[in-house]
Design a protein around this motif. Structure first.
Motif, PDB file in Angstrom:
ATOM      1  N   ALA A 168       4.234   5.287  -4.138  1.00  0.00           N
ATOM      2  CA  ALA A 168       5.498   4.476  -4.079  1.00  0.00           C
ATOM      3  C   ALA A 168       5.664   5.037  -4.368  1.00  0.00           C
ATOM      4  O   ALA A 168       7.189   4.797  -3.836  1.00  0.00           O
ATOM      5  CB  ALA A 168       5.009   3.285  -4.672  1.00  0.00           C
TER       6      ALA A 168
ATOM      7  N   LEU B 240       3.470  -1.217  -5.125  1.00  0.00           N
ATOM      8  CA  LEU B 240       4.533  -1.387  -4.573  1.00  0.00           C
ATOM      9  C   LEU B 240       5.506  -2.611  -4.592  1.00  0.00           C
ATOM     10  O   LEU B 240       6.339  -2.897  -4.918  1.00  0.00           O
ATOM     11  CB  LEU B 240       4.751  -1.461  -2.942  1.00  0.00           C
ATOM     12  CG  LEU B 240       4.109   0.183  -2.190  1.00  0.00           C
ATOM     13  CD1 LEU B 240       3.598  -0.396  -1.114  1.00  0.00           C
ATOM     14  CD2 LEU B 240       5.544   1.166  -2.709  1.00  0.00           C
TER      15      LEU B 240
ATOM     16  N   GLY C  35       9.331   5.262  -2.249  1.00  0.00           N
ATOM     17  CA  GLY C  35      10.866   4.263  -2.364  1.00  0.00           C
ATOM     18  C   GLY C  35      12.313   5.406  -2.453  1.00  0.00           C
ATOM     19  O   GLY C  35      12.866   5.291  -1.643  1.00  0.00           O
TER      20      GLY C  35
END
Length: 414
Positions: free
Chosen positions: A378, A408, A382
Protein backbone atom coordinates in the motif's frame (compact mmCIF):
# COMPACT_ATOMS: atom_id res chain seq x y z
CA UNK A 1 34.89 -23.37 -9.42
CA UNK A 2 33.41 -21.57 -6.45
CA UNK A 3 29.88 -22.45 -5.35
CA UNK A 4 27.52 -19.82 -3.93
CA UNK A 5 24.01 -19.97 -2.52
CA UNK A 6 20.91 -18.82 -4.37
CA UNK A 7 20.49 -16.13 -1.70
CA UNK A 8 23.97 -14.75 -2.34
CA UNK A 9 23.25 -14.74 -6.08
CA UNK A 10 20.00 -12.86 -5.51
CA UNK A 11 21.74 -10.30 -3.31
CA UNK A 12 24.42 -9.81 -5.95
CA UNK A 13 21.72 -9.26 -8.58
CA UNK A 14 19.77 -6.72 -6.53
CA UNK A 15 22.87 -4.74 -5.63
CA UNK A 16 24.18 -4.76 -9.20
CA UNK A 17 20.80 -3.70 -10.56
CA UNK A 18 20.84 -0.56 -8.40
CA UNK A 19 18.37 -1.40 -5.64
CA UNK A 20 19.24 0.51 -2.47
CA UNK A 21 17.25 2.02 0.39
CA UNK A 22 15.82 5.24 -1.01
CA UNK A 23 16.98 8.57 0.28
CA UNK A 24 14.76 11.46 1.32
CA UNK A 25 16.35 14.05 -0.97
CA UNK A 26 14.82 14.94 -4.32
CA UNK A 27 16.05 12.77 -7.17
CA UNK A 28 18.24 14.79 -9.51
CA UNK A 29 19.91 14.15 -12.89
CA UNK A 30 22.99 12.55 -11.32
CA UNK A 31 20.91 9.77 -9.74
CA UNK A 32 19.02 9.12 -12.97
CA UNK A 33 22.24 8.96 -14.91
CA UNK A 34 23.75 6.58 -12.36
CA UNK A 35 20.87 4.13 -12.84
CA UNK A 36 21.12 4.38 -16.64
CA UNK A 37 24.85 3.74 -16.52
CA UNK A 38 24.39 0.81 -14.11
CA UNK A 39 21.80 -0.88 -16.32
CA UNK A 40 23.32 0.06 -19.68
CA UNK A 41 19.98 -0.40 -21.42
CA UNK A 42 16.32 0.40 -20.65
CA UNK A 43 13.60 -1.09 -22.80
CA UNK A 44 10.99 1.07 -24.55
CA UNK A 45 7.50 -0.33 -25.10
CA UNK A 46 4.26 1.03 -26.51
CA UNK A 47 2.04 -0.40 -23.75
CA UNK A 48 0.80 2.66 -21.88
CA UNK A 49 -1.91 1.36 -19.55
CA UNK A 50 0.00 2.71 -16.53
CA UNK A 51 2.70 4.93 -18.04
CA UNK A 52 5.49 4.52 -20.59
CA UNK A 53 7.52 1.57 -19.37
CA UNK A 54 10.97 3.19 -19.57
CA UNK A 55 10.08 5.58 -16.73
CA UNK A 56 9.42 2.75 -14.28
CA UNK A 57 12.88 1.15 -13.78
CA UNK A 58 14.10 4.54 -12.53
CA UNK A 59 11.09 4.88 -10.22
CA UNK A 60 11.64 1.36 -8.88
CA UNK A 61 15.21 2.19 -7.84
CA UNK A 62 14.91 5.85 -6.87
CA UNK A 63 11.29 6.52 -5.97
CA UNK A 64 9.35 9.50 -7.36
CA UNK A 65 11.26 11.86 -9.62
CA UNK A 66 10.50 14.41 -12.32
CA UNK A 67 10.02 12.51 -15.61
CA UNK A 68 10.87 15.70 -17.51
CA UNK A 69 14.46 15.29 -16.31
CA UNK A 70 14.64 11.87 -17.95
CA UNK A 71 12.96 13.21 -21.10
CA UNK A 72 15.70 15.82 -21.28
CA UNK A 73 18.34 13.10 -21.41
CA UNK A 74 16.91 11.99 -24.79
CA UNK A 75 15.43 15.22 -26.13
CA UNK A 76 18.17 17.79 -25.59
CA UNK A 77 21.87 18.04 -26.34
CA UNK A 78 24.20 16.90 -25.01
CA UNK A 79 22.15 13.72 -24.92
CA UNK A 80 22.72 11.31 -22.06
CA UNK A 81 20.63 8.52 -23.60
CA UNK A 82 19.78 7.62 -27.17
CA UNK A 83 17.61 5.05 -28.89
CA UNK A 84 18.68 1.89 -30.63
CA UNK A 85 17.79 -1.77 -31.05
CA UNK A 86 19.85 -2.93 -28.07
CA UNK A 87 17.39 -5.09 -26.12
CA UNK A 88 14.36 -4.65 -28.35
CA UNK A 89 13.73 -0.91 -28.83
CA UNK A 90 15.77 0.66 -26.06
CA UNK A 91 17.39 3.70 -24.54
CA UNK A 92 21.14 3.33 -24.01
CA UNK A 93 23.94 5.66 -22.95
CA UNK A 94 25.67 7.12 -26.03
CA UNK A 95 28.84 5.08 -25.47
CA UNK A 96 26.77 1.87 -25.65
CA UNK A 97 25.34 3.09 -28.97
CA UNK A 98 28.94 3.18 -30.24
CA UNK A 99 29.49 -0.42 -29.08
CA UNK A 100 26.64 -1.52 -31.34
CA UNK A 101 28.09 -0.18 -34.59
CA UNK A 102 28.91 -3.71 -35.71
CA UNK A 103 25.17 -4.47 -35.53
CA UNK A 104 24.43 -1.37 -37.57
CA UNK A 105 26.87 -2.58 -40.21
CA UNK A 106 24.87 -5.83 -40.44
CA UNK A 107 21.61 -4.14 -41.40
CA UNK A 108 21.42 -6.19 -44.62
CA UNK A 109 21.54 -9.43 -42.60
CA UNK A 110 20.09 -8.59 -39.18
CA UNK A 111 17.22 -6.15 -39.79
CA UNK A 112 13.78 -7.68 -40.19
CA UNK A 113 12.24 -8.26 -43.59
CA UNK A 114 10.42 -5.02 -44.44
CA UNK A 115 13.26 -2.86 -43.19
CA UNK A 116 15.91 -4.93 -44.93
CA UNK A 117 14.07 -5.26 -48.24
CA UNK A 118 13.53 -1.54 -48.83
CA UNK A 119 17.22 -1.25 -49.76
CA UNK A 120 16.60 -3.65 -52.65
CA UNK A 121 13.09 -2.64 -53.66
CA UNK A 122 13.57 1.15 -53.58
CA UNK A 123 17.26 1.93 -53.02
CA UNK A 124 16.82 5.46 -54.37
CA UNK A 125 14.57 6.31 -51.41
CA UNK A 126 17.28 5.97 -48.75
CA UNK A 127 19.44 8.95 -49.81
CA UNK A 128 16.31 11.05 -50.40
CA UNK A 129 15.05 10.46 -46.85
CA UNK A 130 18.51 10.97 -45.39
CA UNK A 131 18.95 14.19 -47.35
CA UNK A 132 15.57 15.50 -46.20
CA UNK A 133 16.47 15.02 -42.54
CA UNK A 134 19.94 16.50 -43.02
CA UNK A 135 18.39 19.62 -44.51
CA UNK A 136 15.16 19.96 -42.51
CA UNK A 137 16.16 18.64 -39.09
CA UNK A 138 14.14 16.44 -36.69
CA UNK A 139 10.90 15.04 -38.11
CA UNK A 140 8.46 12.24 -37.36
CA UNK A 141 7.69 9.53 -39.89
CA UNK A 142 4.35 11.18 -40.66
CA UNK A 143 6.03 14.51 -41.34
CA UNK A 144 8.56 12.93 -43.67
CA UNK A 145 5.81 11.00 -45.43
CA UNK A 146 3.78 14.16 -46.02
CA UNK A 147 6.82 15.94 -47.42
CA UNK A 148 8.09 13.14 -49.67
CA UNK A 149 5.34 10.72 -50.50
CA UNK A 150 1.85 11.56 -49.35
CA UNK A 151 -0.75 9.02 -48.19
CA UNK A 152 -0.57 6.92 -51.37
CA UNK A 153 2.79 5.55 -50.23
CA UNK A 154 1.17 3.61 -47.35
CA UNK A 155 -0.18 0.11 -48.18
CA UNK A 156 -3.78 -0.68 -47.17
CA UNK A 157 -3.84 -4.45 -47.63
CA UNK A 158 -2.85 -5.65 -44.14
CA UNK A 159 -4.33 -5.15 -40.67
CA UNK A 160 -0.92 -4.81 -38.97
CA UNK A 161 1.89 -2.30 -39.34
CA UNK A 162 1.15 -0.83 -42.74
CA UNK A 163 4.47 0.92 -42.99
CA UNK A 164 4.98 3.15 -45.97
CA UNK A 165 8.13 3.04 -48.04
CA UNK A 166 9.28 6.21 -46.28
CA UNK A 167 8.76 4.67 -42.84
CA UNK A 168 10.64 1.53 -43.90
CA UNK A 169 13.46 3.71 -45.23
CA UNK A 170 13.58 5.62 -41.93
CA UNK A 171 13.77 2.38 -39.99
CA UNK A 172 16.48 1.04 -42.30
CA UNK A 173 18.57 4.18 -41.77
CA UNK A 174 17.86 4.00 -38.03
CA UNK A 175 19.01 0.37 -37.83
CA UNK A 176 22.08 1.22 -39.91
CA UNK A 177 23.03 4.01 -37.50
CA UNK A 178 22.84 6.75 -40.13
CA UNK A 179 20.00 8.46 -38.31
CA UNK A 180 18.84 8.34 -34.71
CA UNK A 181 16.06 9.78 -32.58
CA UNK A 182 16.28 13.38 -31.39
CA UNK A 183 13.56 12.57 -28.87
CA UNK A 184 9.85 11.80 -29.04
CA UNK A 185 6.83 14.05 -29.36
CA UNK A 186 3.68 14.14 -27.22
CA UNK A 187 2.29 11.15 -29.16
CA UNK A 188 5.51 9.21 -28.46
CA UNK A 189 6.54 9.28 -32.11
CA UNK A 190 10.24 9.29 -32.86
CA UNK A 191 11.64 12.55 -34.15
CA UNK A 192 14.25 11.21 -36.55
CA UNK A 193 17.43 13.15 -37.22
CA UNK A 194 20.93 12.54 -38.56
CA UNK A 195 23.32 11.15 -35.98
CA UNK A 196 25.62 14.16 -36.31
CA UNK A 197 22.98 16.24 -34.51
CA UNK A 198 22.04 13.58 -31.96
CA UNK A 199 25.15 11.87 -30.64
CA UNK A 200 27.68 13.73 -28.48
CA UNK A 201 30.78 14.78 -30.37
CA UNK A 202 33.09 12.50 -28.38
CA UNK A 203 31.02 9.48 -29.41
CA UNK A 204 30.79 10.55 -33.06
CA UNK A 205 34.53 11.05 -33.28
CA UNK A 206 35.48 7.80 -31.54
CA UNK A 207 36.70 5.06 -33.92
CA UNK A 208 34.54 2.03 -34.52
CA UNK A 209 35.55 -0.75 -32.13
CA UNK A 210 36.38 -4.15 -33.54
CA UNK A 211 33.27 -6.36 -33.29
CA UNK A 212 34.94 -8.84 -30.94
CA UNK A 213 36.10 -6.01 -28.67
CA UNK A 214 32.63 -4.47 -28.68
CA UNK A 215 30.94 -7.77 -27.82
CA UNK A 216 33.41 -8.37 -25.00
CA UNK A 217 32.65 -4.93 -23.53
CA UNK A 218 28.90 -5.48 -23.90
CA UNK A 219 29.14 -8.82 -22.11
CA UNK A 220 31.15 -7.20 -19.31
CA UNK A 221 28.55 -4.44 -18.97
CA UNK A 222 25.79 -7.02 -18.87
CA UNK A 223 27.64 -8.90 -16.13
CA UNK A 224 28.03 -5.70 -14.11
CA UNK A 225 24.31 -5.02 -14.42
CA UNK A 226 23.25 -8.58 -13.64
CA UNK A 227 25.48 -9.29 -10.67
CA UNK A 228 25.35 -13.05 -11.29
CA UNK A 229 23.97 -14.57 -14.49
CA UNK A 230 24.28 -17.52 -16.81
CA UNK A 231 25.48 -17.14 -20.38
CA UNK A 232 21.93 -17.05 -21.86
CA UNK A 233 20.96 -14.21 -19.50
CA UNK A 234 24.11 -12.24 -20.30
CA UNK A 235 23.52 -12.79 -23.99
CA UNK A 236 19.91 -11.65 -23.69
CA UNK A 237 20.90 -8.29 -22.16
CA UNK A 238 21.95 -6.85 -25.53
CA UNK A 239 20.48 -9.65 -27.66
CA UNK A 240 23.84 -11.06 -28.70
CA UNK A 241 24.59 -14.27 -30.56
CA UNK A 242 25.80 -17.36 -28.68
CA UNK A 243 29.24 -17.99 -30.16
CA UNK A 244 30.68 -14.45 -29.83
CA UNK A 245 29.39 -14.31 -26.26
CA UNK A 246 30.99 -17.63 -25.32
CA UNK A 247 34.28 -16.45 -26.79
CA UNK A 248 33.99 -13.18 -24.87
CA UNK A 249 33.26 -15.04 -21.63
CA UNK A 250 36.33 -17.23 -22.06
CA UNK A 251 38.48 -14.15 -22.63
CA UNK A 252 37.00 -12.22 -19.71
CA UNK A 253 37.51 -15.17 -17.35
CA UNK A 254 41.08 -15.65 -18.57
CA UNK A 255 41.73 -11.92 -18.00
CA UNK A 256 40.39 -12.18 -14.45
CA UNK A 257 37.54 -9.73 -15.05
CA UNK A 258 34.83 -12.38 -14.63
CA UNK A 259 34.73 -15.46 -12.45
CA UNK A 260 32.59 -18.54 -13.11
CA UNK A 261 30.47 -19.75 -10.18
CA UNK A 262 27.91 -22.42 -9.53
CA UNK A 263 24.71 -21.39 -7.81
CA UNK A 264 23.08 -23.97 -5.57
CA UNK A 265 19.49 -24.52 -6.61
CA UNK A 266 19.77 -23.09 -10.11
CA UNK A 267 18.87 -25.98 -12.41
CA UNK A 268 20.56 -24.28 -15.36
CA UNK A 269 23.93 -24.41 -13.63
CA UNK A 270 23.88 -28.18 -13.70
CA UNK A 271 24.64 -27.72 -17.39
CA UNK A 272 26.56 -24.44 -17.36
CA UNK A 273 28.16 -22.08 -14.86
CA UNK A 274 27.02 -18.59 -13.96
CA UNK A 275 29.37 -15.62 -14.14
CA UNK A 276 29.96 -12.54 -12.07
CA UNK A 277 32.41 -9.67 -12.09
CA UNK A 278 35.37 -10.55 -9.92
CA UNK A 279 34.91 -9.00 -6.50
CA UNK A 280 31.14 -8.50 -6.86
CA UNK A 281 29.51 -7.55 -3.56
CA UNK A 282 26.43 -9.24 -2.11
CA UNK A 283 25.08 -6.97 0.64
CA UNK A 284 21.74 -7.79 2.20
CA UNK A 285 18.90 -6.56 0.04
CA UNK A 286 16.53 -3.91 1.40
CA UNK A 287 14.46 -3.10 -1.67
CA UNK A 288 10.84 -2.08 -1.91
CA UNK A 289 9.76 -1.69 -5.51
CA UNK A 290 7.05 -2.30 -8.05
CA UNK A 291 8.58 -3.73 -11.22
CA UNK A 292 7.34 -3.13 -14.73
CA UNK A 293 7.28 -6.39 -16.73
CA UNK A 294 10.03 -4.76 -18.83
CA UNK A 295 12.36 -4.09 -15.89
CA UNK A 296 15.86 -5.42 -16.65
CA UNK A 297 15.82 -7.36 -13.37
CA UNK A 298 13.00 -9.60 -14.62
CA UNK A 299 12.82 -9.26 -18.41
CA UNK A 300 14.62 -12.59 -19.04
CA UNK A 301 12.04 -15.04 -17.70
CA UNK A 302 14.41 -17.99 -16.99
CA UNK A 303 16.59 -15.64 -14.91
CA UNK A 304 13.55 -14.40 -12.98
CA UNK A 305 12.71 -17.98 -12.04
CA UNK A 306 16.31 -18.63 -11.03
CA UNK A 307 16.51 -15.52 -8.87
CA UNK A 308 13.07 -15.44 -7.27
CA UNK A 309 11.39 -18.77 -8.00
CA UNK A 310 8.60 -16.80 -9.68
CA UNK A 311 7.17 -17.14 -13.17
CA UNK A 312 6.52 -13.72 -14.69
CA UNK A 313 4.63 -13.56 -17.97
CA UNK A 314 3.52 -10.69 -20.20
CA UNK A 315 -0.17 -11.37 -19.75
CA UNK A 316 -1.32 -8.49 -21.92
CA UNK A 317 -0.22 -10.68 -24.83
CA UNK A 318 -2.47 -13.47 -23.48
CA UNK A 319 -6.18 -13.78 -24.36
CA UNK A 320 -8.33 -12.41 -21.53
CA UNK A 321 -9.82 -15.77 -20.62
CA UNK A 322 -6.34 -17.29 -20.16
CA UNK A 323 -4.85 -14.56 -17.95
CA UNK A 324 -3.96 -15.58 -14.40
CA UNK A 325 -3.17 -12.31 -12.65
CA UNK A 326 -4.46 -9.63 -15.01
CA UNK A 327 -3.41 -7.36 -17.86
CA UNK A 328 -0.56 -5.10 -16.69
CA UNK A 329 0.88 -7.04 -13.77
CA UNK A 330 3.71 -5.62 -11.66
CA UNK A 331 5.64 -7.92 -9.33
CA UNK A 332 6.24 -6.37 -5.89
CA UNK A 333 9.79 -6.71 -4.60
CA UNK A 334 10.19 -6.46 -0.82
CA UNK A 335 13.53 -6.96 0.88
CA UNK A 336 15.04 -9.72 -1.23
CA UNK A 337 11.94 -11.46 -2.55
CA UNK A 338 9.04 -11.05 -4.92
CA UNK A 339 6.17 -11.20 -2.43
CA UNK A 340 3.11 -10.07 -4.41
CA UNK A 341 1.77 -8.96 -7.80
CA UNK A 342 -0.72 -6.26 -8.69
CA UNK A 343 -2.63 -5.59 -11.87
CA UNK A 344 -2.72 -1.82 -12.19
CA UNK A 345 -3.79 0.94 -14.57
CA UNK A 346 -3.92 4.70 -14.45
CA UNK A 347 -7.28 6.36 -15.08
CA UNK A 348 -6.82 10.06 -15.68
CA UNK A 349 -10.44 10.61 -16.70
CA UNK A 350 -11.84 10.36 -13.16
CA UNK A 351 -11.00 11.02 -9.54
CA UNK A 352 -12.57 13.32 -6.93
CA UNK A 353 -9.64 15.74 -7.00
CA UNK A 354 -9.45 15.83 -10.77
CA UNK A 355 -6.00 14.27 -10.75
CA UNK A 356 -7.04 10.76 -11.76
CA UNK A 357 -7.15 7.32 -10.17
CA UNK A 358 -4.63 4.54 -9.78
CA UNK A 359 -6.77 1.44 -10.17
CA UNK A 360 -5.62 -1.81 -8.57
CA UNK A 361 -7.62 -4.37 -10.50
CA UNK A 362 -6.27 -7.33 -8.53
CA UNK A 363 -3.64 -8.12 -5.90
CA UNK A 364 -1.98 -11.46 -5.36
CA UNK A 365 0.25 -12.64 -2.54
CA UNK A 366 3.11 -14.97 -3.40
CA UNK A 367 3.57 -18.17 -1.36
CA UNK A 368 5.30 -17.34 1.92
CA UNK A 369 4.64 -13.60 1.66
CA UNK A 370 5.39 -11.90 5.00
CA UNK A 371 2.66 -10.45 7.22
CA UNK A 372 3.62 -6.87 6.35
CA UNK A 373 3.13 -7.38 2.61
CA UNK A 374 -0.20 -5.52 2.36
CA UNK A 375 1.03 -2.54 4.38
CA UNK A 376 4.30 -2.23 2.44
CA UNK A 377 2.54 -2.67 -0.90
CA UNK A 378 0.00 0.00 0.00
CA UNK A 379 2.83 2.41 0.83
CA UNK A 380 4.55 1.69 -2.49
CA UNK A 381 1.29 2.12 -4.41
CA UNK A 382 0.99 5.50 -2.73
CA UNK A 383 4.47 6.41 -3.98
CA UNK A 384 3.52 5.24 -7.47
CA UNK A 385 0.34 7.32 -7.46
CA UNK A 386 2.28 10.41 -6.41
CA UNK A 387 4.86 9.75 -9.11
CA UNK A 388 2.11 9.51 -11.74
CA UNK A 389 0.28 12.58 -10.44
CA UNK A 390 -2.83 10.59 -9.44
CA UNK A 391 -4.77 11.67 -6.36
CA UNK A 392 -6.78 8.52 -5.58
CA UNK A 393 -6.20 4.77 -5.33
CA UNK A 394 -9.10 2.36 -5.81
CA UNK A 395 -8.61 -1.38 -5.27
CA UNK A 396 -10.98 -4.10 -6.42
CA UNK A 397 -11.54 -7.27 -4.36
CA UNK A 398 -9.88 -9.70 -6.74
CA UNK A 399 -6.88 -11.87 -5.95
CA UNK A 400 -5.34 -13.48 -2.89
CA UNK A 401 -4.35 -10.31 -1.01
CA UNK A 402 -7.66 -8.95 0.34
CA UNK A 403 -5.84 -7.29 3.25
CA UNK A 404 -4.60 -4.63 0.82
CA UNK A 405 -8.05 -3.01 0.49
CA UNK A 406 -8.58 -1.96 4.13
CA UNK A 407 -4.99 -0.78 4.39
CA UNK A 408 -5.48 1.45 1.35
CA UNK A 409 -8.79 2.76 2.77
CA UNK A 410 -7.07 3.78 5.99
CA UNK A 411 -4.17 5.44 4.19
CA UNK A 412 -3.78 8.89 2.66
CA UNK A 413 -5.44 7.76 -0.63
CA UNK A 414 -8.87 6.81 0.80
Amino acid sequence: MREISALEARRCALHASGFRPRGRAAVGPAALRRVLDQLGVVQIDSVNVLCRSHYLPFFARLGPYDPARLDGFANRAPRRMVEYWAHEASYVPPDVHRLLRWRMARVAEDAWGGVRSIAHERPELLPVVLGFLAEQGPATAREVERALAGPSDRPRDHWGWNWSGVKRALEHLFFAGEISSAGRNAHFERRYDVVERVLPREVLDAPDPEPADAVRELVLRAARACGVATEPSLRDWFRLRPEPVRTALDELVEAGELEPVRVRGWDSTLRRPAFRVTGTRAPRGRARALLTPFDPLIWHRPRTEELFGAQVRLEFYTPREKRVHGYYVMPFLLGENVVARVDVKSDRSSGPGGGGVLRVLSAWAEPGAPAETAEELAAELGELARFLGLDTIVAEPRGTLPALIPVLREGPFR
